[in-house]
Write a protein that holds these residues in place. Structure first.
Motif, short mmCIF file in Angstrom:
data_model
loop_
_atom_site.label_atom_id
_atom_site.label_comp_id
_atom_site.label_asym_id
_atom_site.label_seq_id
_atom_site.Cartn_x
_atom_site.Cartn_y
_atom_site.Cartn_z
N UNK A 81 0.83 -1.21 0.00
CA UNK A 81 0.00 0.00 0.00
C UNK A 81 0.86 1.26 0.00
N UNK A 82 1.94 1.25 0.78
CA UNK A 82 2.84 2.41 0.82
C UNK A 82 3.57 2.58 -0.51
N UNK A 83 4.01 1.47 -1.11
CA UNK A 83 4.73 1.54 -2.38
C UNK A 83 3.84 2.11 -3.49
N UNK A 84 2.60 1.60 -3.57
CA UNK A 84 1.70 2.07 -4.62
C UNK A 84 1.27 3.51 -4.38
N UNK A 85 1.06 3.87 -3.12
CA UNK A 85 0.74 5.26 -2.80
C UNK A 85 1.86 6.21 -3.19
N UNK A 86 3.09 5.77 -2.97
CA UNK A 86 4.25 6.58 -3.34
C UNK A 86 4.31 6.77 -4.85
N UNK A 87 4.05 5.69 -5.62
CA UNK A 87 4.08 5.79 -7.08
C UNK A 87 2.91 6.61 -7.62
#
Length: 395
Positions: free
Chosen positions: A35-41
């Motif tokens: 979730x954090x990775x996709x939010x960052x992207x």
């Protein structure tokens, strides 16, 4: 489109996007939540392309798209499109996930597939939508990456390249997360059997190969020296970690879950010496007590810790061209196993490892130490520095 992006003049915006991609890859290596990775992207896409963005994931039945992350989208819009149908008669993301092709809708109001959703689009200021499918290494659709604009418009060539880079990176993040989840479920169901260990080694090794391919392409394409050096360093780290899993995979083909940690580490250190110290005036020495056996997953954590500590010594312990020795040791001490990496270089500033949050390498070291349930000791010697950990033989 080739994933080796053609860098359009190395503009500041593009440099910022490449920096965001490198940070996402580092976050993935450090095992940050999906979730954090996709939010960052998603945030990186909004910043670079000037719109709002979202990532959707294909559900287990491959019938609908589930909300994954977004930047700038209203919560009511997110609730309305969560569980959106995949198919040839769905707008943008639904069609992209169905067809496997980029779907560019420059004017939502004029697109017949958006007709049933015009009220929703108008309420949330959506006049254009570009949707890129996310595919794994085998071409299986994992989800979509969408960009929304408040005015009708089509993407430029540079914007299409940016969407390609963001979508490809998001797909890597999802693919790795799916593999990790599968591994956890397999390990739990099979109670850490030999089959589960082989599956873990195989899938993680494949994931590292995907990262190697992506980063190698980026290094070849980059023109900016700083960007090239930073990405080359990330590639070096991924290749070193890949060595660990290649060896685990080979060892678990014809063995039990418990592995000979002494032989495993000895072979790994030899490979690290050839790969990373061969062109330097440095020697890597392995001093081991034979017959130390550990579960395969603990060997993995020990090997990854060895990679980080050895690379840290190669890169930072010596001045350029300085001759030196790095000694890796593994031995028993009563009910514990003691592992250390010692060098005869310039020592650590103030005798301390950098705080956990400062550098990726430091965060990884602390993460692998935690995996081993170990205690880390760092000290300056009369000449050089030593990192040592002590952990129980089992558990």
């Amino acid at each position: 489109m080739d994933t080796a992006i053609h860098l359009q003049g190395q503009s500041p915006h593009w440099q910022h996007l490449l920096s965001a991609q490198r940070q996402a890859l580092e976050m993935a290596v450090a095992r940050q939540p999906l979730e954090e990775l996709l939010g960052f992207l998603a945030t990186a896409g909004s910043d670079h392309l000037g719109g709002r963005s979202a990532v959707f994931l294909v559900d287990d039945n491959r019938e609908t798209l589930l909300y994954g992350a977004s930047s700038g989208l209203d919560a009511r819009y997110i609730a309305a499109i969560h569980g959106f149908e995949i198919g040839p008669h769905s707008p943008s993301c639904g069609t992209a996930a169905y067809s496997g092709n980029l779907v560019v809708v420059g004017d939502v109001a004029a697109d017949p597939l958006w007709a049933p959703f015009l009220a929703l689009a108008h309420e949330h200021g959506i006049a254009a939508c570009w949707s890129k499918p996310l595919k794994d290494a085998n071409g299986v659709i994992l989800g979509t990456y969408a960009i929304y604009h408040t005015q009708p418009r089509l993407p430029s060539d540079q914007e299409l390249e940016a969407i390609e880079l963001l979508a490809h990176t998001a797909a890597l993040m999802i693919e790795r997360s799916v593999a990790d989840t599968t591994l956890q479920n397999t390990l739990a169901a099979l109670q850490r059997s030999e089959l589960a260990t082989r599956e873990l080694s195989h899938r993680v090794m494949n994931t590292f190969h995907v990262f190697e391919g992506l980063l190698s392409a980026k290094v070849r394409a980059m023109l900016d020296p700083q960007a090239k050096a930073a990405t080359a360093e990330a590639l070096e780290r991924v290749r070193a970690m890949s060595l660990v899993h290649q060896k685990l995979f080979a060892l678990t083909q014809n063995s039990e879950v418990d592995l000979d940690a002494s032989s495993f580490l000895d072979s790994l250190v030899n490979d690290l010496a050839k790969a990373f110290a061969g062109d330097k005036n440095l020697r890597l020495i392995m001093s081991k007590e034979v017959g130390i056996t550990l579960p395969a997953e603990r060997c993995a954590s020990l090997g990854l810790l060895a990679v980080e500590l050895v690379l840290n010594a190669i890169k930072h312990a010596f001045e350029d061209g300085q001759a030196g020795t790095i000694t890796v040791t593994l031995h028993r001490d009563v009910e514990s196993v003691v592992f250390s990496v010692r060098d005869n270089g310039k020592g650590l500033p103030e005798g301390n490892l950098m705080p956990k949050h400062k550098r990726l390498g430091t965060r990884l070291i602390h993460s692998f130490v935690a995996d081993l349930k170990a205690d880390l000791q760092v000290q300056n010697l009369a000449k050089g520095a030593e990192f040592s950990v002590r952990f129980a033989c089992s558990g």
